[in-house]
Every structure is written in C-alpha cells, then in structure tokens.
Motif scaffolding. Structure first.
Motif, PDB file in Angstrom:
ATOM      1  N   GLU A   1       0.807  -1.156  -0.022  1.00  0.00           N
ATOM      2  CA  GLU A   1       0.119   0.083  -0.118  1.00  0.00           C
ATOM      3  C   GLU A   1       0.907   1.318  -0.030  1.00  0.00           C
ATOM      4  OE1 GLU A   1      -3.542   0.540   0.450  1.00  0.00           O
ATOM      5  OE2 GLU A   1      -3.765  -1.266  -0.534  1.00  0.00           O
ATOM      6  N   ALA A   2       1.990   1.195   0.580  1.00  0.00           N
ATOM      7  CA  ALA A   2       2.913   2.356   0.475  1.00  0.00           C
ATOM      8  C   ALA A   2       3.384   2.724  -0.824  1.00  0.00           C
ATOM      9  CB  ALA A   2       4.154   1.891   1.520  1.00  0.00           C
ATOM     10  N   ARG A   3       3.241   1.777  -1.847  1.00  0.00           N
ATOM     11  CA  ARG A   3       3.647   2.296  -3.134  1.00  0.00           C
ATOM     12  C   ARG A   3       2.405   2.957  -3.887  1.00  0.00           C
ATOM     13  NH1 ARG A   3       5.134  -3.736  -3.290  1.00  0.00           N
ATOM     14  NH2 ARG A   3       7.454  -3.972  -2.967  1.00  0.00           N
ATOM     15  N   LEU A   4       1.487   3.135  -3.305  1.00  0.00           N
ATOM     16  CA  LEU A   4       0.197   3.704  -3.975  1.00  0.00           C
ATOM     17  C   LEU A   4       0.177   5.223  -3.544  1.00  0.00           C
ATOM     18  CD1 LEU A   4      -2.258   0.876  -4.248  1.00  0.00           C
ATOM     19  CD2 LEU A   4      -0.431   1.427  -5.856  1.00  0.00           C
ATOM     20  N   PRO A   5      -0.370   6.180  -4.258  1.00  0.00           N
ATOM     21  CA  PRO A   5      -0.556   7.474  -3.699  1.00  0.00           C
ATOM     22  C   PRO A   5      -1.938   7.679  -3.114  1.00  0.00           C
ATOM     23  CG  PRO A   5      -1.091   7.386  -6.173  1.00  0.00           C
ATOM     24  CD  PRO A   5      -0.396   6.054  -5.624  1.00  0.00           C
ATOM     25  N   LYS A   6      -2.153   6.968  -1.984  1.00  0.00           N
ATOM     26  CA  LYS A   6      -3.261   7.161  -1.372  1.00  0.00           C
ATOM     27  C   LYS A   6      -3.395   6.870  -0.076  1.00  0.00           C
ATOM     28  CE  LYS A   6      -4.960   2.280  -2.277  1.00  0.00           C
ATOM     29  NZ  LYS A   6      -5.343   1.950  -0.829  1.00  0.00           N
ATOM     30  N   GLN A   7      -4.511   6.816   0.829  1.00  0.00           N
ATOM     31  CA  GLN A   7      -4.289   6.473   2.280  1.00  0.00           C
ATOM     32  C   GLN A   7      -4.324   4.812   2.298  1.00  0.00           C
ATOM     33  OE1 GLN A   7      -4.277   8.519   4.763  1.00  0.00           O
ATOM     34  NE2 GLN A   7      -4.418   7.165   6.500  1.00  0.00           N
ATOM     35  N   PRO A   8      -3.199   4.249   2.864  1.00  0.00           N
ATOM     36  CA  PRO A   8      -3.085   2.958   2.840  1.00  0.00           C
ATOM     37  C   PRO A   8      -4.293   2.189   3.534  1.00  0.00           C
ATOM     38  CG  PRO A   8      -1.291   3.971   3.980  1.00  0.00           C
ATOM     39  CD  PRO A   8      -2.578   5.133   3.730  1.00  0.00           C
ATOM     40  N   TRP A   9      -4.797   1.012   2.869  1.00  0.00           N
ATOM     41  CA  TRP A   9      -5.765   0.348   3.514  1.00  0.00           C
ATOM     42  C   TRP A   9      -5.165  -0.859   4.183  1.00  0.00           C
ATOM     43  CZ3 TRP A   9      -7.321  -5.049   2.896  1.00  0.00           C
ATOM     44  CH2 TRP A   9      -8.411  -5.241   3.432  1.00  0.00           C
ATOM     45  N   ASP A  10      -5.728  -1.231   5.295  1.00  0.00           N
ATOM     46  CA  ASP A  10      -5.163  -2.582   5.905  1.00  0.00           C
ATOM     47  C   ASP A  10      -6.298  -3.289   6.150  1.00  0.00           C
ATOM     48  OD1 ASP A  10      -6.291  -1.480   8.459  1.00  0.00           O
ATOM     49  OD2 ASP A  10      -4.911   0.037   8.595  1.00  0.00           O
ATOM     50  N   LEU A  11      -5.880  -4.470   6.810  1.00  0.00           N
ATOM     51  CA  LEU A  11      -6.836  -5.673   7.315  1.00  0.00           C
ATOM     52  C   LEU A  11      -7.816  -5.292   8.333  1.00  0.00           C
ATOM     53  CD1 LEU A  11      -4.352  -8.684   7.214  1.00  0.00           C
ATOM     54  CD2 LEU A  11      -6.258  -8.247   5.545  1.00  0.00           C
ATOM     55  N   ALA A  12      -7.587  -4.120   9.201  1.00  0.00           N
ATOM     56  CA  ALA A  12      -8.350  -3.760  10.308  1.00  0.00           C
ATOM     57  C   ALA A  12      -9.717  -3.115   9.783  1.00  0.00           C
ATOM     58  CB  ALA A  12      -7.626  -2.812  11.074  1.00  0.00           C
ATOM     59  N   GLN A  13      -9.717  -2.865   8.452  1.00  0.00           N
ATOM     60  CA  GLN A  13     -10.868  -2.222   7.790  1.00  0.00           C
ATOM     61  C   GLN A  13     -11.832  -3.456   7.194  1.00  0.00           C
ATOM     62  OE1 GLN A  13     -10.106   1.178   5.324  1.00  0.00           O
ATOM     63  NE2 GLN A  13      -8.003   1.057   6.090  1.00  0.00           N
ATOM     64  N   MET A  14     -11.629  -4.579   7.398  1.00  0.00           N
ATOM     65  CA  MET A  14     -12.030  -5.747   6.809  1.00  0.00           C
ATOM     66  C   MET A  14     -13.049  -6.488   7.715  1.00  0.00           C
ATOM     67  SD  MET A  14     -10.390  -8.848   4.793  1.00  0.00           S
ATOM     68  CE  MET A  14     -11.135  -9.680   3.450  1.00  0.00           C
ATOM     69  N   GLU A  15     -14.337  -6.905   7.069  1.00  0.00           N
ATOM     70  CA  GLU A  15     -15.308  -7.329   8.200  1.00  0.00           C
ATOM     71  C   GLU A  15     -14.643  -8.444   8.785  1.00  0.00           C
ATOM     72  OE1 GLU A  15     -17.785 -10.032   9.593  1.00  0.00           O
ATOM     73  OE2 GLU A  15     -17.097 -10.704   7.823  1.00  0.00           O
TER      74      GLU A  15
END
Length: 221
Positions: free
Chosen positions: A129-143
C-alpha cells in the motif's frame, strides 16, 4: 544464475534492495515430479543477520508441503527487459540481444504456524500500500469474519536466504557510441519498461549526451 560477464553482476546489497523494491517474483522448488512454481508477492526482511523472504500460498498449493526446513527454494525477481535489434547500434555487425535486470534469492524454506498469518498479511499490505498515492488500506478495515476466513486459507513460508545472485545486462561492455544509440532508441519506445531500461543505461554513463535525458522521463518510474 549464470552471470554472462563480470561487469553485469549486481553486488549483493544492491541485489537485495532491487528485490525488496520489486516485491513480486516466482518461487520455484522441486519434488519427485519435477519443478513447481508460483508467482507471489513477498516481504523482504532480516532476522539474525540473514535476509528473510516471507511469502504465502493458498493452503492447497503443492509447494506448501515442500517447505519442510530442509528443501531449498529459489525466488526469481525480474525487472524490466527490452529487445535490442542489431541495426540499432552505431557500429556494424553487432548481435541482436535482450537487456534485462534480475535477481535470484535462494535458501531453505520453513513453514510458519497459522498464528503468523495476520502478522504476515499486515506486513505485506503495509509494503504494498505504501507504493500507492493514497491512504493505506489495512486488514483492520475488513469485516472480521471475512478476514479470519481469508487468513485461515493461507500458509506463510519463510525463505532463509543464503545465496544472492543478480545480473543487470545493460550494454556495459559496448562502446559509448553504441551505448548512446541503444539508450536513445529505447527512450523513444512506447513501452514504459523500455524507457525505464533506457534510464538505467543513462545512469551508468551520465556524462554522455542522450537525445532524451533521464530527467525528462521521470514520470515513467
């Protein structure tokens, strides 16, 4: 890896940095039926002074039981490549060739326990995710139920690296005139990877005059 010429060899630390930046490769191991391979993302770290490649497979992947703490695995990490026609050179009677960068990391593979799955998933996502120009997504956001089901379906493997091999075949053995001619041709290519190869070549001999300086093509990184 067969290094074609001494000047093509990538020094070990640079080879590890190259692999870490790429973060994706092909894992190869052999069983009684012959070689098996899978394309995998990976995290490159260090433990006890040794480089560790951590990857995951689906639980049913035939490579999983081969990670027995004895058998050796090979990770092949390829960069950009470009075909060079023989009439692109400034001098006559060259041979058509292929320019490329690649690194091989090999060592013994160890299967990790299921309690490592979440930690591996978090580390892999953080790097990717650090390679992308956006707010990082992580597993905590998953159901939670979906997340635990997904994590339970993978197996994490550590490849303890004891051999690092790298090769950057970028026309280092050619004359300045031939080097510039090929770099200029690749810099004009419609293929982004070809333009990146051109910039690698320019970086090797920055004092030469090129049609398209590397600083004018930075958007292709």
């Amino acid at each position: 890896m067969h290094v074609l010429r001494p000047q093509f060899r990538i020094e070990e630390q640079r080879a590890l940095e190259f692999a870490g930046r790429r973060g994706f490769g092909v894992i190869v191991a052999a069983d009684e039926r012959g070689p098996r391979a899978s394309h995998v993302p990976f995290v490159l770290g260090e433990r006890g002074g040794r480089a560790i490649v951590q990857i995951h497979f689906t639980a049913k992947n035939p490579l999983v039981p081969l990670a027995d703490g004895i058998r050796r695995f090979l990770l092949i990490v390829a960069g950009d490549d470009a075909y060079v026609s023989n009439d692109w050179y400034a001098s006559r009677d060259n041979v058509s060739t292929w320019l490329y960068e690649a690194v091989h990391l090999s060592g013994v593979a160890h299967l990790r326990g299921l309690d490592e799955n979440r930690r591996h998933g978090d580390a892999l996502l953080a790097v990717s995710e650090a390679r992308l120009p956006k707010q990082p997504w992580d597993l905590a956001q998953m159901e939670p139920g979906k997340r635990e089901s997904m994590l339970a379906a993978i197996r994490v493997i550590d490849l303890v690296v004891d051999q690092v091999e790298g090769q950057a075949k970028l026309n280092q053995h050619k004359s300045d005139a031939d080097h510039v001619a090929v770099a200029d041709r690749l810099a004009r290519s419609e293929e982004t990877g070809h333009r990146r190869v051109a910039r690698r070549m320019q970086a090797l001999r920055p004092e030469l005059k090129y049609e398209i300086p590397s600083n004018l093509a930075s958007s292709d990184v």
